[in-house]
Design an enzyme around this catalytic site. Sequence first.
Site, short mmCIF file in Angstrom:
data_model
loop_
_atom_site.label_atom_id
_atom_site.label_comp_id
_atom_site.label_asym_id
_atom_site.label_seq_id
_atom_site.Cartn_x
_atom_site.Cartn_y
_atom_site.Cartn_z
N ASP A 85 2.93 -3.84 8.32
CA ASP A 85 1.97 -2.95 7.95
C ASP A 85 0.93 -4.09 8.28
O ASP A 85 0.58 -5.08 7.47
CB ASP A 85 1.89 -2.62 6.42
N HIS A 118 0.84 -1.06 0.02
CA HIS A 118 0.20 -0.04 0.01
C HIS A 118 1.04 1.31 -0.03
O HIS A 118 1.82 1.15 0.64
CB HIS A 118 -0.80 0.08 1.38
N GLN A 135 -4.68 -4.80 7.37
CA GLN A 135 -5.48 -5.78 6.87
C GLN A 135 -5.49 -6.98 7.64
O GLN A 135 -5.91 -8.06 7.52
CB GLN A 135 -5.31 -6.07 5.43
N LYS A 173 -10.43 0.22 10.57
CA LYS A 173 -10.87 -0.84 9.75
C LYS A 173 -11.34 -2.18 10.52
O LYS A 173 -11.26 -3.13 9.98
CB LYS A 173 -9.21 -1.34 9.04
N CYS A 178 -4.46 2.25 -3.72
CA CYS A 178 -3.25 2.79 -3.18
C CYS A 178 -2.22 1.78 -3.33
O CYS A 178 -1.23 1.46 -2.38
CB CYS A 178 -3.55 3.14 -1.70
N1 PMP Z 1 -1.82 -0.31 4.89
C1 PMP Z 1 -2.89 -1.15 4.11
C2 PMP Z 1 -2.62 -2.44 3.84
C3 PMP Z 1 -4.14 -0.65 3.98
O1 PMP Z 1 -4.99 -1.22 3.59
C4 PMP Z 1 -4.35 0.79 4.42
C5 PMP Z 1 -5.77 1.48 4.20
N2 PMP Z 1 -6.18 0.97 2.87
C6 PMP Z 1 -3.02 1.47 4.91
C7 PMP Z 1 -1.96 0.99 5.23
C8 PMP Z 1 -3.28 2.94 5.31
O2 PMP Z 1 -4.36 3.02 6.43
P1 PMP Z 1 -4.92 4.52 6.95
O3 PMP Z 1 -5.48 4.96 5.72
O4 PMP Z 1 -5.90 4.05 8.03
O5 PMP Z 1 -3.65 5.02 7.52
#
Ligand code: PMP
Length: 429
Positions: free
Chosen positions: A216, A139, A219, A242, A382
């Site tokens: 990270d 991401h 998810q 999430k 993203c």
């Molecule tokens: N890492 C992953 C794997 C994500 O799916 C996301 C959110 N889509 C993020 C980081 C970023 O999370 P946030 O927008 O809550 O900072």
Amino acid sequence: MTPLVARPAALAEARPRKLDVARIREDFPILKRLVHGKRLVYLDNAATTQKPERVIEAIGRFYRTSNANIHRGIHKLAEEATAAYEGTRKAVARLLGGADPRGVVFTRNCTEALNLVAYAWGRHNVRAGDEILVTEMEHHSNLVPWIILAKEKGAVLKHIPLREDGTLRLEALDALVTPRTKIVSVMMVSNALGTINPVGEIAAAARRVGAKVVLDAAQAIPHLHVEVGRLDFDFLAFSAHKMMGPTGVGVLYAKPDLLRSMEPFLGGGEMIREVRLDGATWNEVPHKFEAGTPNIADVVAFSSTIEYIEELGMEAVRAHEMDLTRHAMAELRKIPSIRILGPEDPARRSGVVSFVDADLHPHDLSQILDQHGVAIRAGHHCAQPAMRFFKVVATARASFYIYNDLDDIEVLVEGIRTARRCFGYDQRS
Ligand code: PMP
């Protein structure tokens, strides 16, 4: 309180209990609304999840009864607010399988937690010619901070390449990790492909050269049972929103000694011990990394989310999502123009199903599904490097959570068939 899970009479403890989705849905007020006159079928959970009544109520209750700034005041409200805020820190530590609450840093989101590591550890430890290793499926939140750091320091950003099946080319790992590798930062679960990554193997390679391991877990924590004691890493980051928690709350978890050894990220009130005109000393961790007034009400309400998840049981959550994923993949495969990205085996993926229809643009598909009350996501999620690898600009993504059921998948698949008919394909299907 009525249990959220129905216990089968036999094998109650041997197998994960089955979620009682009808009962769970009652807890989510938003699921009662209509969208374009249709029942809301919310399948955009990888972007953010819906909130149960008790979490919404906890935010209101805090403002109605205990609102005050934390840590500073010597009055009843300040004491209550501080206790509630610190109570969530303990709840997070519990959720992570008995972690040390002093290692739990509250941030705005997962993105800020990852940036904290890049700035507060990376800036002070990465030098010109050093290497940072990520994966091709990251991401942007776990990619752009490292791009910025590499540019600033003259470091080299490397990546573990993708395979066509949406898994990582691990055979490349040994050559990619070198004595110059300082940071290995990988996603535990892909938001774009659903892939569950073998982070243990990746961490083992990082350890051979003494690199720091960043996970990270945006998810992962909402969907998998994670015990930090069984996982090899230095920093772990995720977002509350999430996992049915409020927006504006993220977590960075690291061992307190590692946090103590680091320079601060942001400077200001609360993160200091003593300030003079020509210098300052830092507060004890984790407060050293929580400058300024935090998002108190939402952090407080996050503990209600954690209690809710604990009542469900992570094994039951995972089993439910795997059932939905297996079913959704089987149904989508019946439409020949659809190609599903990511691993075939539902055991190797989370409840994210990313797909492309050879005849329809994901945005058109998403728009037509919206008319049927179905919320999916269309875009690059993203994860532009991963999209580039698969030679697509965007995918359609359905992502599941505890309040989804087989009916939701039926509505999704029927909506896709309708969209195909609207665009002149499959007139008889
Ligand atoms: N890492 C992953 C794997 C994500 O799916 C996301 C959110 N889509 C993020 C980081 C970023 O999370 P946030 O927008 O809550 O900072």
